[in-house]
Scaffold this active site. Structure first.
Site, PDB file in Angstrom:
ATOM      1  N   ARG A  37       0.767  -1.156   0.007  1.00  0.00           N
ATOM      2  CA  ARG A  37      -0.083   0.062  -0.037  1.00  0.00           C
ATOM      3  C   ARG A  37       0.821   1.313  -0.083  1.00  0.00           C
ATOM      4  NH1 ARG A  37      -4.335  -2.438   4.515  1.00  0.00           N
ATOM      5  NH2 ARG A  37      -5.618  -3.614   3.099  1.00  0.00           N
ATOM      6  N   HIS A  41      -0.097  -1.428   9.189  1.00  0.00           N
ATOM      7  CA  HIS A  41      -0.116  -0.103   9.557  1.00  0.00           C
ATOM      8  C   HIS A  41       1.180  -0.023  10.407  1.00  0.00           C
ATOM      9  CE1 HIS A  41      -4.353  -0.322   8.921  1.00  0.00           C
ATOM     10  NE2 HIS A  41      -4.489  -1.193   9.563  1.00  0.00           N
ATOM     11  N   TYR A 100       7.491  -1.720  11.598  1.00  0.00           N
ATOM     12  CA  TYR A 100       8.880  -1.980  11.133  1.00  0.00           C
ATOM     13  C   TYR A 100       8.963  -3.415  11.337  1.00  0.00           C
ATOM     14  CZ  TYR A 100      13.837  -2.592  10.783  1.00  0.00           C
ATOM     15  OH  TYR A 100      15.211  -3.009  10.183  1.00  0.00           O
ATOM     16  N   ALA A 132      -1.274  -2.231  14.479  1.00  0.00           N
ATOM     17  CA  ALA A 132      -0.670  -1.056  14.159  1.00  0.00           C
ATOM     18  C   ALA A 132       0.370  -0.368  15.111  1.00  0.00           C
ATOM     19  CB  ALA A 132      -2.038  -0.092  14.052  1.00  0.00           C
ATOM     20  N   ASN A 168      15.708  -4.840  15.963  1.00  0.00           N
ATOM     21  CA  ASN A 168      16.617  -5.927  15.651  1.00  0.00           C
ATOM     22  C   ASN A 168      18.097  -5.808  16.045  1.00  0.00           C
ATOM     23  OD1 ASN A 168      16.708  -3.394  13.876  1.00  0.00           O
ATOM     24  ND2 ASN A 168      17.312  -4.736  11.976  1.00  0.00           N
TER      25      ASN A 168
END
Length: 233
Positions: free
Chosen positions: A85, A121, A124, A138, A144
């Site tokens: 998107r 939404h 990451y 969301a 990480n």
């Protein structure tokens, strides 16, 4: 409960054969880029006429929808009926399966998303593997890299894996490791999955939780770190 065979149905990803080589899912992170490049070159022979190479090393299934403002970095593969998107940022080394959603302002980097994964939404997801039908609420993210930049250790505090039931510390030998989500995992809104998090199949994480270590399958991780078994129907 944190091995590949414990977490994933490997029939629901183009990475299935690749993942079968390993015992633990984080062992597969280093080779994701090379895997995608190899798979990309074989797509036409395996699925004639179904994929198009829109940019060098960027393969998109013809039934996928990629909105104009999305960025697809090489190498990546976008599977059938998947939506990427507006404002999505795929930095590269992303294998996205069938019927997935990569939503607005979502960033992906060095990941495998099995079929039917939703990151809809403001998510990451980096250096992570998300299992079949897993869902990121969301604003939930994978962290990480540790704050001290040391190698990631998987902390299993559930008393499984050691003879005396003591917490188990699993050295991964890698610096960048986000989260391993088993099949049908639900992550609540604005949750943070710290480096080395492993969530077992069919488990839920409450919104705004800060998760570290191993969450067993069929469990609920609540704010504050309490883990409860799910009620069985």
């Amino acid at each position: 409960m944190y091995k590949i065979t414990d977490l994933y149905d490997l029939d629901h990803s183009l990475a299935g054969d690749y993942l079968r080589q390993f015992e633990y899912p984080w062992e597969a992170l280093k080779g994701i880029k090379e895997l995608i490049l190899e798979l990309g070159q074989s797509l036409e022979s395996r699925f004639p006429g179904e994929y198009e190479e829109r940019e060098p090393e960027v393969w998109v299934h013809k039934t996928a929808t990629v909105f104009p403002s999305a960025y697809l970095g090489a190498p990546c593969i976008i599977g059938p009926n998947t939506e990427v998107r507006h404002g999505a940022f795929i930095r590269g080394s992303a294998l996205v399966g069938a019927d997935c959603v990569v939503g607005n302002s979502v960033e992906l980097k060095n990941v495998i998303l099995f079929d039917h994964v939703q990151t809809p939404h403001y998510n990451y997801v980096g250096d992570s593997i998300l299992g079949y039908y897993s869902h990121m609420g969301a604003g939930s993210i994978t962290s990480n890299v540790k704050a001290d930049k040391q190698l990631v250790v998987v902390h299993n505090d559930q008393g499984v894996g050691t003879e005396d039931g003591a917490p188990e510390q699993i050295e991964t030998g890698i610096k960048k490791f986000g989260a391993m989500l088993g099949d049908h995992v639900e992550i609540g809104c604005n949750a943070v999955l710290n480096p080395g998090t492993v969530i077992g199949r069919n488990s839920n994480v409450y919104p705004t939780s800060c998760v570290r270590g191993v969450v067993p399958q069929n469990s609920i991780f609540k704010v504050g770190g309490t883990i409860s078994p799910k009620k069985q129907d």
